[in-house]
Design a protein around this motif. Sequence first.
Motif, PDB file in Angstrom:
ATOM      1  N   LYS A  44      30.661 -14.862 -23.671  1.00  0.00           N
ATOM      2  CA  LYS A  44      29.296 -15.102 -24.131  1.00  0.00           C
ATOM      3  C   LYS A  44      29.090 -16.520 -24.653  1.00  0.00           C
ATOM      4  N   SER A  45      30.070 -17.079 -25.336  1.00  0.00           N
ATOM      5  CA  SER A  45      29.905 -18.443 -25.852  1.00  0.00           C
ATOM      6  C   SER A  45      29.919 -19.460 -24.699  1.00  0.00           C
ATOM      7  N   THR A  73      28.894 -18.788 -21.636  1.00  0.00           N
ATOM      8  CA  THR A  73      27.597 -18.597 -20.979  1.00  0.00           C
ATOM      9  C   THR A  73      26.511 -19.356 -21.727  1.00  0.00           C
ATOM     10  N   LYS A  74      26.546 -19.309 -23.053  1.00  0.00           N
ATOM     11  CA  LYS A  74      25.566 -20.022 -23.880  1.00  0.00           C
ATOM     12  C   LYS A  74      25.663 -21.534 -23.647  1.00  0.00           C
ATOM     13  N   ILE A  75      26.882 -22.049 -23.536  1.00  0.00           N
ATOM     14  CA  ILE A  75      27.080 -23.480 -23.270  1.00  0.00           C
ATOM     15  C   ILE A  75      26.455 -23.859 -21.930  1.00  0.00           C
ATOM     16  N   GLU A 119      24.093 -22.216 -20.234  1.00  0.00           N
ATOM     17  CA  GLU A 119      22.636 -22.072 -20.328  1.00  0.00           C
ATOM     18  C   GLU A 119      22.008 -23.269 -21.031  1.00  0.00           C
ATOM     19  N   THR A 120      22.658 -23.760 -22.085  1.00  0.00           N
ATOM     20  CA  THR A 120      22.162 -24.921 -22.819  1.00  0.00           C
ATOM     21  C   THR A 120      22.179 -26.159 -21.937  1.00  0.00           C
ATOM     22  N   LYS A 151      19.268 -25.890 -19.562  1.00  0.00           N
ATOM     23  CA  LYS A 151      17.990 -26.057 -20.253  1.00  0.00           C
ATOM     24  C   LYS A 151      17.780 -27.509 -20.701  1.00  0.00           C
ATOM     25  N   SER A 200      31.697 -16.216 -16.504  1.00  0.00           N
ATOM     26  CA  SER A 200      30.401 -16.281 -17.164  1.00  0.00           C
ATOM     27  C   SER A 200      29.379 -15.568 -16.297  1.00  0.00           C
ATOM     28  N   LEU A 223      25.890 -15.401 -15.597  1.00  0.00           N
ATOM     29  CA  LEU A 223      24.736 -16.258 -15.842  1.00  0.00           C
ATOM     30  C   LEU A 223      23.480 -15.606 -15.276  1.00  0.00           C
ATOM     31  N   ASN A 236      18.025 -18.490 -15.150  1.00  0.00           N
ATOM     32  CA  ASN A 236      18.444 -19.878 -15.308  1.00  0.00           C
ATOM     33  C   ASN A 236      18.423 -20.640 -13.987  1.00  0.00           C
TER      34      ASN A 236
END
Length: 124
Positions: free
Chosen positions: A10-11, A13-15, A17-18, A21, A89, A91, A95
């Motif tokens: 999850k962390s 995946t967050k990286i 996604e960031t 974005k 990940s 995703l 996204n």
Amino acid sequence: MTSCQLKSDKSLTKIIETKIKDNPTKIDLTLIDKLDYDKLLILEPYTNIEKTQSELNVDLSNINGNQIHLSDGINLIVFLKNNKSIKISELNRKNGDFEDYKIFINRENALFEKDKNGIITLAK
């Protein structure tokens, strides 16, 4: 299943996604702190992992419990080290969708671009 199954990080995946974005025109996956991988592989929705493992001659046994083969809502990014999956990940496709599926992408080449239609491609 004899090997320990990897779950989506999850962390990580967050990286990712960031990164998408913050700068969709240049998505750089070459620099992800604390992740020692040498190549990645992107699997599209409904991918049969066992079949892909055979086709690409790569050991994906520790992710074959993943539900990508049942889902149309995610792309699965598989990070490999020495031809073995080490992190994954899931995703969300909101996204963007990748164009380059089921090919090995060396870490130094893991630069992507996202077009106005949400398609993510390897940077030229």
